[in-house]
Structure formats: C-alpha cells, structure tokens
Design a protein around this motif. Structure first.
Motif, PDB file in Angstrom:
ATOM      1  N   LYS A 101       0.871  -1.179   0.000  1.00  0.00           N
ATOM      2  CA  LYS A 101       0.000   0.000   0.000  1.00  0.00           C
ATOM      3  C   LYS A 101       0.906   1.226   0.000  1.00  0.00           C
ATOM      4  O   LYS A 101       1.522   1.527   1.020  1.00  0.00           O
ATOM      5  N   SER A 109      -5.234  12.311  10.419  1.00  0.00           N
ATOM      6  CA  SER A 109      -4.522  12.809  11.606  1.00  0.00           C
ATOM      7  C   SER A 109      -3.394  13.737  11.164  1.00  0.00           C
ATOM      8  O   SER A 109      -2.650  13.407  10.238  1.00  0.00           O
ATOM      9  N   VAL A 161      -0.678  12.135   6.355  1.00  0.00           N
ATOM     10  CA  VAL A 161      -0.346  11.038   5.441  1.00  0.00           C
ATOM     11  C   VAL A 161      -1.601  10.205   5.155  1.00  0.00           C
ATOM     12  O   VAL A 161      -2.553  10.218   5.928  1.00  0.00           O
ATOM     13  N   SER A 199      -2.812   6.308   2.981  1.00  0.00           N
ATOM     14  CA  SER A 199      -2.398   5.213   2.110  1.00  0.00           C
ATOM     15  C   SER A 199      -3.339   5.129   0.910  1.00  0.00           C
ATOM     16  O   SER A 199      -4.519   5.478   0.992  1.00  0.00           O
ATOM     17  N   THR A 224      -0.320   3.854   8.860  1.00  0.00           N
ATOM     18  CA  THR A 224      -0.481   5.307   8.946  1.00  0.00           C
ATOM     19  C   THR A 224      -1.039   5.731  10.305  1.00  0.00           C
ATOM     20  O   THR A 224      -1.109   6.923  10.596  1.00  0.00           O
ATOM     21  N   CYS A 230       4.832  -2.302  10.486  1.00  0.00           N
ATOM     22  CA  CYS A 230       4.744  -2.146   9.032  1.00  0.00           C
ATOM     23  C   CYS A 230       4.722  -3.551   8.435  1.00  0.00           C
ATOM     24  O   CYS A 230       4.728  -4.544   9.169  1.00  0.00           O
ATOM     25  N   ARG A 231       4.716  -3.641   7.104  1.00  0.00           N
ATOM     26  CA  ARG A 231       4.725  -4.988   6.504  1.00  0.00           C
ATOM     27  C   ARG A 231       6.163  -5.466   6.332  1.00  0.00           C
ATOM     28  O   ARG A 231       6.508  -6.574   6.668  1.00  0.00           O
ATOM     29  N   SER A 237       5.004  -7.399   9.589  1.00  0.00           N
ATOM     30  CA  SER A 237       4.059  -8.504   9.414  1.00  0.00           C
ATOM     31  C   SER A 237       4.387  -9.452   8.260  1.00  0.00           C
ATOM     32  O   SER A 237       3.912 -10.571   8.238  1.00  0.00           O
ATOM     33  N   ARG A 238       5.195  -9.006   7.301  1.00  0.00           N
ATOM     34  CA  ARG A 238       5.443  -9.881   6.148  1.00  0.00           C
ATOM     35  C   ARG A 238       6.922 -10.229   5.975  1.00  0.00           C
ATOM     36  O   ARG A 238       7.339 -10.628   4.905  1.00  0.00           O
ATOM     37  N   TYR A 287       3.095  -8.564  14.659  1.00  0.00           N
ATOM     38  CA  TYR A 287       2.206  -7.440  14.906  1.00  0.00           C
ATOM     39  C   TYR A 287       2.647  -6.677  16.147  1.00  0.00           C
ATOM     40  O   TYR A 287       3.373  -7.216  16.995  1.00  0.00           O
ATOM     41  N   GLN A 340       1.155  -6.238  18.704  1.00  0.00           N
ATOM     42  CA  GLN A 340       0.786  -6.998  19.911  1.00  0.00           C
ATOM     43  C   GLN A 340       1.947  -7.876  20.375  1.00  0.00           C
ATOM     44  O   GLN A 340       2.129  -8.084  21.576  1.00  0.00           O
ATOM     45  N   GLY A 345      -5.062   3.659  14.359  1.00  0.00           N
ATOM     46  CA  GLY A 345      -4.881   2.816  13.175  1.00  0.00           C
ATOM     47  C   GLY A 345      -6.167   2.117  12.831  1.00  0.00           C
ATOM     48  O   GLY A 345      -7.258   2.628  13.145  1.00  0.00           O
ATOM     49  N   ASP A 368      -7.794  -6.123  18.821  1.00  0.00           N
ATOM     50  CA  ASP A 368      -6.752  -7.080  19.208  1.00  0.00           C
ATOM     51  C   ASP A 368      -5.766  -6.479  20.211  1.00  0.00           C
ATOM     52  O   ASP A 368      -5.325  -7.142  21.143  1.00  0.00           O
TER      53      ASP A 368
HETATM   54  P1  NAP Z   1      -2.689  -1.255   7.871  1.00  0.00           P
HETATM   55  O1  NAP Z   1      -3.378  -1.849   6.712  1.00  0.00           O
HETATM   56  O2  NAP Z   1      -3.447  -1.096   9.138  1.00  0.00           O
HETATM   57  O3  NAP Z   1      -1.377  -2.122   8.138  1.00  0.00           O
HETATM   58  C1  NAP Z   1      -0.362  -1.708   9.031  1.00  0.00           C
HETATM   59  C2  NAP Z   1       0.243  -2.918   9.684  1.00  0.00           C
HETATM   60  O4  NAP Z   1      -0.689  -3.438  10.626  1.00  0.00           O
HETATM   61  C3  NAP Z   1       0.545  -4.024   8.691  1.00  0.00           C
HETATM   62  O5  NAP Z   1       1.780  -4.583   9.012  1.00  0.00           O
HETATM   63  C4  NAP Z   1      -0.571  -5.008   8.955  1.00  0.00           C
HETATM   64  O6  NAP Z   1      -0.220  -6.356   8.709  1.00  0.00           O
HETATM   65  C5  NAP Z   1      -0.750  -4.837  10.430  1.00  0.00           C
HETATM   66  N1  NAP Z   1      -1.983  -5.446  10.920  1.00  0.00           N
HETATM   67  C6  NAP Z   1      -2.996  -6.021  10.230  1.00  0.00           C
HETATM   68  N2  NAP Z   1      -3.914  -6.540  11.056  1.00  0.00           N
HETATM   69  C7  NAP Z   1      -3.463  -6.305  12.304  1.00  0.00           C
HETATM   70  C8  NAP Z   1      -3.962  -6.617  13.585  1.00  0.00           C
HETATM   71  N3  NAP Z   1      -5.109  -7.275  13.777  1.00  0.00           N
HETATM   72  N4  NAP Z   1      -3.253  -6.214  14.647  1.00  0.00           N
HETATM   73  C9  NAP Z   1      -2.097  -5.545  14.500  1.00  0.00           C
HETATM   74  N5  NAP Z   1      -1.559  -5.242  13.319  1.00  0.00           N
HETATM   75  C10 NAP Z   1      -2.239  -5.597  12.229  1.00  0.00           C
HETATM   76  O7  NAP Z   1      -2.020   0.141   7.494  1.00  0.00           O
HETATM   77  P2  NAP Z   1      -2.628   1.384   6.782  1.00  0.00           P
HETATM   78  O8  NAP Z   1      -3.053   1.066   5.402  1.00  0.00           O
HETATM   79  O9  NAP Z   1      -1.677   2.487   6.980  1.00  0.00           O
HETATM   80  O10 NAP Z   1      -3.980   1.641   7.561  1.00  0.00           O
HETATM   81  C11 NAP Z   1      -3.962   2.217   8.830  1.00  0.00           C
HETATM   82  C12 NAP Z   1      -5.341   2.424   9.358  1.00  0.00           C
HETATM   83  O11 NAP Z   1      -5.240   3.567  10.162  1.00  0.00           O
HETATM   84  C13 NAP Z   1      -6.433   2.677   8.369  1.00  0.00           C
HETATM   85  O12 NAP Z   1      -7.595   2.007   8.803  1.00  0.00           O
HETATM   86  C14 NAP Z   1      -6.645   4.160   8.475  1.00  0.00           C
HETATM   87  O13 NAP Z   1      -7.979   4.524   8.200  1.00  0.00           O
HETATM   88  C15 NAP Z   1      -6.327   4.396   9.897  1.00  0.00           C
HETATM   89  N6  NAP Z   1      -5.903   5.727  10.268  1.00  0.00           N
HETATM   90  C16 NAP Z   1      -5.223   6.524   9.400  1.00  0.00           C
HETATM   91  C17 NAP Z   1      -4.875   7.773   9.805  1.00  0.00           C
HETATM   92  C18 NAP Z   1      -4.207   8.740   8.873  1.00  0.00           C
HETATM   93  O14 NAP Z   1      -3.984   9.857   9.306  1.00  0.00           O
HETATM   94  N7  NAP Z   1      -3.927   8.410   7.646  1.00  0.00           N
HETATM   95  C19 NAP Z   1      -5.156   8.221  11.096  1.00  0.00           C
HETATM   96  C20 NAP Z   1      -5.805   7.347  11.953  1.00  0.00           C
HETATM   97  C21 NAP Z   1      -6.164   6.104  11.539  1.00  0.00           C
HETATM   98  P3  NAP Z   1      -0.759  -7.278   7.504  1.00  0.00           P
HETATM   99  O15 NAP Z   1       0.459  -7.580   6.717  1.00  0.00           O
HETATM  100  O16 NAP Z   1      -1.322  -8.492   8.170  1.00  0.00           O
HETATM  101  O17 NAP Z   1      -1.785  -6.494   6.750  1.00  0.00           O
END
Ligand code: NAP
Length: 624
Positions: free
Chosen positions: A264, A427, A442, A444, A502, A537-538, A567-568, A576, A578, A603, A611
């Motif tokens: 991503k 954020s 930021v 994704s 992010t 991160c991944r 994670s990868r 994770y 956790q 997140g 979790d």
């Molecule tokens: P993401 O898809 O959440 O992935 C980040 C890492 O978290 C990856 O390594 C992922 O592993 C891992 N992950 C997946 N499932 C998990 C679990 N159950 N427990 C712990 N870690 C886990 O990253 P992203 O695309 O950056 O998304 C972040 C989230 O934060 C989005 O939902 C976004 O809406 C939200 N958010 C964003 C902002 C912003 O300012 N942009 C602010 C607040 C919240 P895998 O390899 O398994 O996928």
C-alpha cells in the motif's frame, strides 16, 4: 382527518440522521396521520421548547470520540447543565442512535441523551435503539420503526394531542388509520419462471432462497418532493456549496513515503494556510473537502444517458404536487450548478445505496426480473443478502445501475436521495510549534479491484482526489479538535503510543511537538519524558514510515523506547504490534499500574484496535 403531533429532533454530522428523520416525517404523515415537526436539536429554545413538548423522538449520530454532532452540541449542553431532576417529567421519548461498532464509544451521543432524559424525569414510551453502520443501519432501523409507530400512536392517544382541536374523536382517527391500506409496505408477486439471472451461485443478481418467496416486505417508498429541470447553458455558473466554516489552504508538497515494492503506497502531503485563524494542536485531525473521481462521474453520466447534458444547469424547485412536509432543496446542492458539478462535488456517489433508494429504483426499472431482484434486495426478507452483496462489498450506486441495466432513475432521485459528499479526516502529523500555517498528514492509497460485484476499478475517494490534484490547488479544510487524543499536561506521565501503518501519524505529531518544546519551552527537561512507541509495518525495507524522523527522536532522547513489528518479513520474530507489547508486558504493566501511563492507539479500528485492547487486558491480568 385530524393529525397527532410529535417533535422529531435530529443530531446529524454527515446527513444520515437528518435524512432518516426527514424520511420519518413523511411516513408519520402518510401512514400514521401523525404530524412530525422536525428540527435540528440545536434549534432548542428557538423552534421548540422542551418544557412544552409532551412527546419527543430523537434521531442522532455521534462524532469524533462519541461527541454530539455539530448541530446537537448546544442541545446536549442545555440538558447536561439542567439541575431540576423533574425537568422532563412531563415528557415521553425514545431515541434512535446511529453509530458504527468499528469505532469506540458506539452510539455514545444517543446513549448519553437517552440516559440524561431519563435522569431528568422523562419516560421512554418505546425502547431506544442503536443502529450499527458496520452491519447496515437498516437492520436495526426497520424493525425499530415498525414497533415505534404503534407505540407512538398509543402514547399520543393517551395524551390526546391532535394538532387541530376538533370534534372528531381519537377513535375516528384510529379507524381511519386502520382503513388506510394503500401505503402498506408489503408486496406480493408471482415469481417469474424465466428469471434470466438464474445461476447456481448466489450473487447480487440472484439468490435461490429468496426467489421462491411470493410475499416480500418492502420499505415504504420515499416520496419525491423536488422537480428538476436541466437548462442548457454556455456559461459555467457553478457556485461552490457553502463553505462557511472552512479554511482555505494550498497543496504545497506531495511525496511518496514508501518504496515501489510497498503493498500500500503511503503519501505525505503539506497544506499551507493563508490565514492565521486556523488553530490546531498535536493530536488533532484535519477534515478535507474532496471531489469524486472524474472518470467515475463520467461512467455514471454515461450509464444514465446524461453525458450530453453534463454541463446543463440544474434548476431545482419543490415540485408543485409535493405533499411532503419536510420538502427542502438539499443544502449541499448550490443554488446554481451544472449536473456534472453536482455529481462531482456535492453528492456521495460511492456510498452503498440505502434500501430506500433501491425501493425507488424498483419503480424506475422496466425489466420484470430486475424489478423483482431489486425488491428482494431492499426487502426485510433480503436483509442478509443486502448486507452480504451490497454493504460488505461496498457496491456503489453505479455498480447497482450496472447490474440492473433496465433501471433508469430520474435525475431528481439521485439529487434528492443520495447523501452529501462529506469531507474526510486525517490525523495531523506536524506541530504548530514548527509552523502554525502548515499542516502535514499522510494517507495510504487503496485500490479496489472490480471483483465481487464491483463493476469498475476504483480508489479511495479523497485519497484519489489528493493524488490527482496539482501542487498549488486550493484545498478547503477544517480541524477536528480532539477531546482525548492530547499530550498530557505533566510531561513525566509515561506515554504508550501504539500505531501500526499510517496510524503512527498523530504520534509523529506528538514527538515533533515534544522535540520542539525542548527548544522553545524554558525548563523543559527531556529526561522527564517517558515515551514508548509501538509501530508496525509490513516490511521494514519497503514501508517503514518516518524511519529517519523516528531515529532522530531517539537520538534526541525524545523517544525513549521504540519497537517495530513487521508482518510480512520471514524470520522476524514480531509480526504485529501486539507481539512487541507482549514482549514488554512486565514493563508496560508496571507503567500502567504504578505510573498512570496513558495508552494511545491509532490505526485500523476494525481489527487491530480490538486485538491490541485484548492483548493489553491479558498482559495486565498476567502481570497483576
Ligand atoms: P494497515 O493496513 O493497518 O497495516 C499496518 C500494519 O498493521 C501491517 O503490518 C498489517 O499487517 C498490520 N496489521 C494487520 N492486522 C493487524 C492486527 N489485527 N493487529 C495488529 N496489526 C495488524 O495500514 P494502513 O493502510 O496504513 O492503515 C492504517 C489504518 O489507520 C487505516 O484504517 C486508516 O484509516 C487508519 N488511520 C489513518 C490515519 C491517517 O492519518 N492516515 C489516522 C488514523 C487512523 P498485515 O500484513 O497483516 O496487513
């Protein structure tokens, strides 16, 4: 016909509660002979007085961390401050709360209003309900409404409050109600034997178990109130919708933070403000006003056969034969704009259509099999398939229209019933101590393939818009001030920050703020800080966000403890966040139990937050 009156108050941030409340006004009037007066909750003491209202129905969502929506905050303050425990003892009420269980404090505003009404002596005439957008609001709203109307009528009958004083008795009204059958929501149909969609696999266009039903319970058909003409015009007369509370900024930087192998891609952007009035603090979020994708709008216009009329101006008025009490020209459509402008900038064309829209589509569909399937999808009996094939797959209005080619809705349906395109939140990861007029955030980049019923490739609405606009483009923004996501006043309070992906963004804002405080605040001693950051991160080589900045904070001693999960990555022991939390369980439990540490989690709310909460609960038990 005598009508019974009820006050219907709504608290709405994105327009959902408002449209549900307005829909209720029409059902009240058409099917139940009840005159519902609908107001923003904040119209209290202007349009209505709580002291004078015997019966009230509240429909409200929540915003932020469960706070009241912007048009309900004054109402909440008023009833929160009220000291008289009998203040509402004359009142009967019920609450329909809207929320999303993916977020913390589900339906908090509805729940606190419900509780406060009870504390102030009001009596619930019907149980309040909490509708969950994560599984589909209609799943709760439909049965709730079904039971609410008879309970409301009974309550009004007991109170005896017809809007017109009349010699006609209540029994006359009630008899008339029973005799009114044309609005009955039940539809009976003979099954067509030549269902052309028929296949072995259940999907959006066919489910074998529903095809056998001869009676379906449909939602009431919403009434139109608008009349829309398209006027040919050579001038581009698009007046922007009202942006009274928005600040103007300019996109000055856009940069990819991840490398090309990242699953991503993550972008970082700067917005420069031209005014000083914009105030923010570390932990706040920014609301971005965005637009729909030009290509998606083009496809929609094409599908509806309106390409040749895209630049025509919309002439919207209340239709002369309108009987809807709540009829209004939607506030999110500017008084003068083209069809293209409205579909691009004003209306949410991506959100999965609610069942009331599918119900309207039934009557715009000529093919009998398609008609039948649309009825199934919006019926009570079809709730499961509606959730499975439409909500869970995030099908858009265009997907639905592509699946039902003979459906040819009128422009008025889309303009009147599709919700407003709402700003999106991110954020802030910069600090006002650095620059009060620049904000960084930021996001994704998410791509959704055309599978599982989705008929075209798409990206996230706002992130796609941010990715496409030129540097120098004007961006309208607003801050969302965080109530709880704040740095503590005492700097020696341990901070446990958990933010994979992010989700790390606001913590970068916190660390930057602390870093700059070192330079700007006399007596700020870095040794007092006790900061812990858990990041995930991944793959550390591909998508380690803010790596250099984090290292710098470590060197400056602003960030005392940093843990990364990947994670990868094969053979890396921490998949994770956790896993890192568990590895540090003893210290964390000590910080939480003995040093009143604050835990921040940011997140993915769907799975990660749940979790992480469970992990922390376990380690607290383990290290008690
Ligand atoms: P993401 O898809 O959440 O992935 C980040 C890492 O978290 C990856 O390594 C992922 O592993 C891992 N992950 C997946 N499932 C998990 C679990 N159950 N427990 C712990 N870690 C886990 O990253 P992203 O695309 O950056 O998304 C972040 C989230 O934060 C989005 O939902 C976004 O809406 C939200 N958010 C964003 C902002 C912003 O300012 N942009 C602010 C607040 C919240 P895998 O390899 O398994 O996928």
């Amino acid at each position: 016909m005598k009508k019974w009156r009820v006050l219907l108050g709504f608290g709405s941030e994105t327009g959902q509660s408002k449209s549900i409340a307005q829909g209720m006004v029409d059902i009240a009037s058409d099917q139940h002979q009840i005159c519902a007066e609908v107001f923003d909750l904040d119209e209290v003491d202007k349009q209505f007085k709580l002291e004078e209202e015997p019966v009230m129905v509240i429909v409200t969502s929540s915003t932020g961390d469960g706070e009241p929506p912007s048009n309900a905050s004054k109402f909440w303050r008023k009833i929160r401050r009220e000291k008289n425990p009998q203040y509402l003892s004359h009142m009967k009420y019920t609450v329909l709360g809207l929320g999303d269980t993916n977020y913390s404090n589900f339906c908090n505003c509805g729940r606190v209003l419900d509780r406060r009404f009870e504390e102030l002596g009001a009596t619930r005439f019907y149980p309040s309900a909490w509708a969950d957008d994560a599984v589909g609001l209609d799943l709760t709203i439909e049965p709730w409404l079904e039971g609410m109307w008879p309970a409301l009528k009974e309550t009004l009958a007991k109170i005896g409050n017809p809007t017109e004083t009349s010699i006609n008795s209540l029994s006359e009204s009630v008899t008339q109600l029973n005799l009114t059958s044309e609005n009955k929501p039940t539809v009976e149909r003979q099954i067509s034997s030549s269902n052309k969609f028929k296949s072995d696999i259940d999907n959006i266009t066919y489910s074998s178990n529903l095809a056998e039903l001869t009676v379906l319970t449909l939602p009431p058909k919403p009434q139109h109130s608008l009349s829309i003409n398209l006027i040919e015009s050579s001038e581009d007369k698009n007046l922007p919708s009202s942006e009274i509370n928005y600040h103007h900024s300019i996109l000055t930087r856009r940069e990819c933070l991840t490398n090309t192998d990242a699953m991503k891609p993550v972008m970082s952007v700067d917005l420069q403000l031209s005014e000083d009035e914009f105030m923010f603090e570390a932990g706040d979020a920014v609301k971005i006003v965005c637009a729909n994708d030009d290509n998606e709008v083009h496809l929609l216009l094409k599908r509806l056969g309106w390409l040749g009329k895209a630049s025509h101006q919309l002439d919207i008025s209340i239709s002369p034969d309108n009987t809807k009490k709540s009829a209004k020209i939607p506030a999110h459509i500017p008084p003068m704009c083209s069809l293209q402008y409205a579909l691009t900038n004003c209306i949410d064309i991506r959100l999965s259509p609610r069942k009331n829209i599918l119900r309207l589509f039934v009557d715009c569909t000529s093919d009998e099999d398609e008609k039948r399937r649309l009825e199934e999808l919006c019926s009570k009996e079809g709730s499961e398939i509606y959730i499975k094939y439409i909500l869970e797959e995030h099908l858009s209005i265009l997907d639905i229209l592509n699946h039902f080619p003979s459906c040819k809705p009128d422009i008025a349906i889309l303009i009147e019933f599709l919700p407003a395109l709402m700003p999106r939140f991110y954020s802030i990861c910069s600090s006002p101590l650095d620059d009060t007029r620049r904000i960084t955030f930021v996001y994704s980049v998410l791509k959704f393939e055309p599978v599982n019923g989705r008929t075209y490739e798409r990206f996230g609405v706002c992130t796609n818009w941010l990715n496409k606009i030129d540097i120098g483009t004007k961006v309208s923004i607003q801050t969302r001030i965080s109530q709880h996501f704040r740095l503590p006043l005492t700097l020696d309070t341990p901070l446990i920050m958990i933010g994979p992906g992010t989700g790390v963004a606001p913590f970068i804002g916190f660390l930057e703020h602390l870093n700059l405080s070192l330079k700007s605040i006399d007596g700020f001693d870095v040794n007092n800080l006790n900061t812990w950051l858990f990041y995930g991160c991944r793959h550390r080589q591909h998508d380690f966000l803010f790596e250099e900045q984090i290292q710098m904070y470590q060197q400056m001693n602003v960030l005392k403890h940093f843990f990364v999960a990947a994670s990868r990555e094969e053979n890396y022991p921490f998949r994770y966040v956790q896993d890192q939390l568990k590895a540090n369980g003893n210290e964390l439990a000590n910080l939480i139990y003995n040093q009143k540490a604050i835990i921040y989690v940011c997140g993915d709310i769907k799975v990660m937050v749940r979790d992480v909460r469970e992990t922390i609960a376990h380690l607290l038990q383990e290290h008690f």
